[in-house]
Design an enzyme around this catalytic site. Structure first.
Site, PDB file in Angstrom:
ATOM      1  N   GLY A  34       0.807  -1.227   0.000  1.00  0.00           N
ATOM      2  CA  GLY A  34       0.000   0.000   0.000  1.00  0.00           C
ATOM      3  C   GLY A  34       0.835   1.271   0.000  1.00  0.00           C
ATOM      4  N   HIS A  68       4.348   1.293  -8.104  1.00  0.00           N
ATOM      5  CA  HIS A  68       3.359   0.218  -7.959  1.00  0.00           C
ATOM      6  C   HIS A  68       2.420   0.190  -9.172  1.00  0.00           C
ATOM      7  CE1 HIS A  68       4.060   1.305  -3.558  1.00  0.00           C
ATOM      8  NE2 HIS A  68       4.307   0.014  -3.559  1.00  0.00           N
ATOM      9  N   GLN A  81       7.746  -9.538   7.799  1.00  0.00           N
ATOM     10  CA  GLN A  81       8.976  -9.107   7.114  1.00  0.00           C
ATOM     11  C   GLN A  81       9.615  -7.903   7.787  1.00  0.00           C
ATOM     12  OE1 GLN A  81       6.740  -8.414   3.357  1.00  0.00           O
ATOM     13  NE2 GLN A  81       8.035  -6.616   3.117  1.00  0.00           N
ATOM     14  N   ASP A 102      13.369  -3.563  -5.728  1.00  0.00           N
ATOM     15  CA  ASP A 102      13.704  -4.571  -4.721  1.00  0.00           C
ATOM     16  C   ASP A 102      14.326  -5.770  -5.455  1.00  0.00           C
ATOM     17  OD1 ASP A 102      12.302  -3.397  -2.207  1.00  0.00           O
ATOM     18  OD2 ASP A 102      10.839  -3.207  -3.804  1.00  0.00           O
ATOM     19  N   SER A 148       9.479   5.332  -3.484  1.00  0.00           N
ATOM     20  CA  SER A 148       9.317   4.392  -2.378  1.00  0.00           C
ATOM     21  C   SER A 148       8.268   4.953  -1.425  1.00  0.00           C
ATOM     22  CB  SER A 148      10.650   4.245  -1.633  1.00  0.00           C
ATOM     23  OG  SER A 148      10.437   3.653  -0.372  1.00  0.00           O
ATOM     24  N   SER A 149       7.468   4.073  -0.844  1.00  0.00           N
ATOM     25  CA  SER A 149       6.487   4.533   0.152  1.00  0.00           C
ATOM     26  C   SER A 149       7.222   5.211   1.305  1.00  0.00           C
ATOM     27  CB  SER A 149       5.677   3.350   0.675  1.00  0.00           C
ATOM     28  OG  SER A 149       5.110   2.641  -0.409  1.00  0.00           O
TER      29      SER A 149
HETATM   30  P1  AMP Z   1       5.951  -2.523  -1.558  1.00  0.00           P
HETATM   31  O1  AMP Z   1       4.601  -1.895  -1.438  1.00  0.00           O
HETATM   32  O2  AMP Z   1       7.077  -1.618  -1.186  1.00  0.00           O
HETATM   33  O3  AMP Z   1       6.024  -3.884  -0.923  1.00  0.00           O
HETATM   34  O4  AMP Z   1       6.154  -2.783  -3.118  1.00  0.00           O
HETATM   35  C1  AMP Z   1       5.245  -3.553  -3.858  1.00  0.00           C
HETATM   36  C2  AMP Z   1       5.833  -3.831  -5.221  1.00  0.00           C
HETATM   37  O5  AMP Z   1       6.091  -2.602  -5.885  1.00  0.00           O
HETATM   38  C3  AMP Z   1       7.172  -4.572  -5.131  1.00  0.00           C
HETATM   39  O6  AMP Z   1       7.250  -5.518  -6.185  1.00  0.00           O
HETATM   40  C4  AMP Z   1       8.173  -3.460  -5.325  1.00  0.00           C
HETATM   41  O7  AMP Z   1       9.401  -3.902  -5.854  1.00  0.00           O
HETATM   42  C5  AMP Z   1       7.437  -2.589  -6.312  1.00  0.00           C
HETATM   43  N1  AMP Z   1       7.975  -1.226  -6.284  1.00  0.00           N
HETATM   44  C6  AMP Z   1       8.182  -0.443  -5.192  1.00  0.00           C
HETATM   45  N2  AMP Z   1       8.779   0.717  -5.562  1.00  0.00           N
HETATM   46  C7  AMP Z   1       8.947   0.660  -6.902  1.00  0.00           C
HETATM   47  C8  AMP Z   1       9.512   1.539  -7.873  1.00  0.00           C
HETATM   48  N3  AMP Z   1      10.015   2.730  -7.532  1.00  0.00           N
HETATM   49  N4  AMP Z   1       9.522   1.140  -9.158  1.00  0.00           N
HETATM   50  C9  AMP Z   1       9.014  -0.070  -9.526  1.00  0.00           C
HETATM   51  N5  AMP Z   1       8.468  -0.944  -8.653  1.00  0.00           N
HETATM   52  C10 AMP Z   1       8.441  -0.590  -7.372  1.00  0.00           C
END
Ligand code: AMP
Length: 288
Positions: free
Chosen positions: A39, A45, A69, A158, A193-194
């Site tokens: 989220g 995303h 995690q 990631d 990034s969140s």
């Molecule tokens: P997260 O919400 O941080 O767990 O991310 C969910 C998915 O979005 C994961 O597969 C991340 O690698 C991907 N994601 C997060 N940030 C980025 C970004 N800047 N560019 C591409 N994918 C991302």
């Protein structure tokens, strides 16, 4: 037809059983693309949702801040959340179903099964966040069983997570294709990034050094076959020397096995960094 009505409106599903039943029904005639997230969604995303939409009949996204995690001293309780905003973004990206379980739904009190991927989990973030990838592999395996995707989409932001998941899928013969997509960046280069939400304006400026450092190392790699130590130095020199900036790790390794490299190898060298800016730990990487 009930199914057509479901496709016209994005549906939110909280129960694992309901999600799994629906997914098994969809899978009889259609393909499912799955985007797991925690989220607080941004364009990174949404790039995954767009790719899933292009390639699959039905897109399912999940929003779940996965407690297993996070380490005991990490930011689980203050991890940013915006359910309403996330749902609006997913709806406009064309997502069909959102799986939005509670923590108890995923981890009831008698939960006792975990997935551990050994080799690739141990490098990089695995060293600084013990147990992190065990939590990641466990939730992704469980979500795959609930959502039954043909293809699952992950971001290379990631990079190590992608390697861990690909290894899990291969080793456990999971019938899911893993698609890894490029990192989406802000106009100035900062990886989206969140956790960027935690940064003050001054910290946001300091954080820019991370992508600048990776670019500096990439430029050096383009000039020959430098020693890994030279690439690390190019990265470190790009970071502003400031009491708020602290390198957790900066490593040069093989992009697949994540084994450390001493010398740059064209096209399969991963430079991965984790840097604290204030209290916020940011990660970024490039393959060059
Ligand atoms: P997260 O919400 O941080 O767990 O991310 C969910 C998915 O979005 C994961 O597969 C991340 O690698 C991907 N994601 C997060 N940030 C980025 C970004 N800047 N560019 C591409 N994918 C991302």
């Amino acid at each position: 037809m009930v199914y057509a009505r479901l496709l016209n409106n994005m549906k939110i599903i909280h129960s694992s059983i309901a999600m799994q039943k629906l997914a098994l029904k969809i899978r009889k005639t259609k393909t499912i693309g799955f985007v797991p997230t925690m989220g607080f969604l941004h364009a990174g995303h949404l790039s995954l949702v767009t790719a899933a939409k292009k390639a699959c009949d039905v897109v399912v996204a999940s929003i779940f801040v996965n407690p297993t995690q996070f380490g005991p001293k990490e930011d689980l309780s203050r991890y940013p959340r915006d359910e309403k905003g996330d749902l609006a973004k997913l709806r406009s990206a064309g997502c069909d179903f959102v799986f939005l379980p509670s923590a108890d739904e995923i981890y009831p009190p008698d939960f006792q099964t975990y997935v551990t991927v050994e080799g690739v989990s141990q490098a990089l973030c695995g060293k600084s966040r013990p147990g992190h990838f065990r939590g990641v592999a466990t939730i992704v395996a469980k979500l795959f069983n609930i959502v039954q995707p043909n293809t699952a989409y992950f971001g290379l932001k990631d990079h190590q997570q992608v390697q861990v998941i690909k290894t899990m899928v291969r080793d456990l013969a999971m019938p899911v294709k893993i698609q890894a997509l490029a990192t989406v960046r802000e106009a100035d280069g900062l990886a989206m990034s969140s956790r960027n939400k935690y940064l003050s304006p001054d910290e946001r400026l300091l954080a820019l050094g991370i992508s600048k450092g990776l670019k500096a190392a990439k430029a050096l790699a383009g000039k020959g076959t430098p020693l890994a130590a030279k690439l690390v130095a190019a990265f470190t020199n790009s970071l502003v020397k400031h009491s708020s900036v602290r390198i957790d790790y900066i490593e040069v390794c093989d992009a697949h096995s994540l084994e450390l490299l001493k010398v740059y190898l064209p096209r399969r060298t991963l430079m991965a960094a984790a840097v604290y800016v204030g209290k916020t730990r940011l990660i970024d990487n490039m393959v060059f």
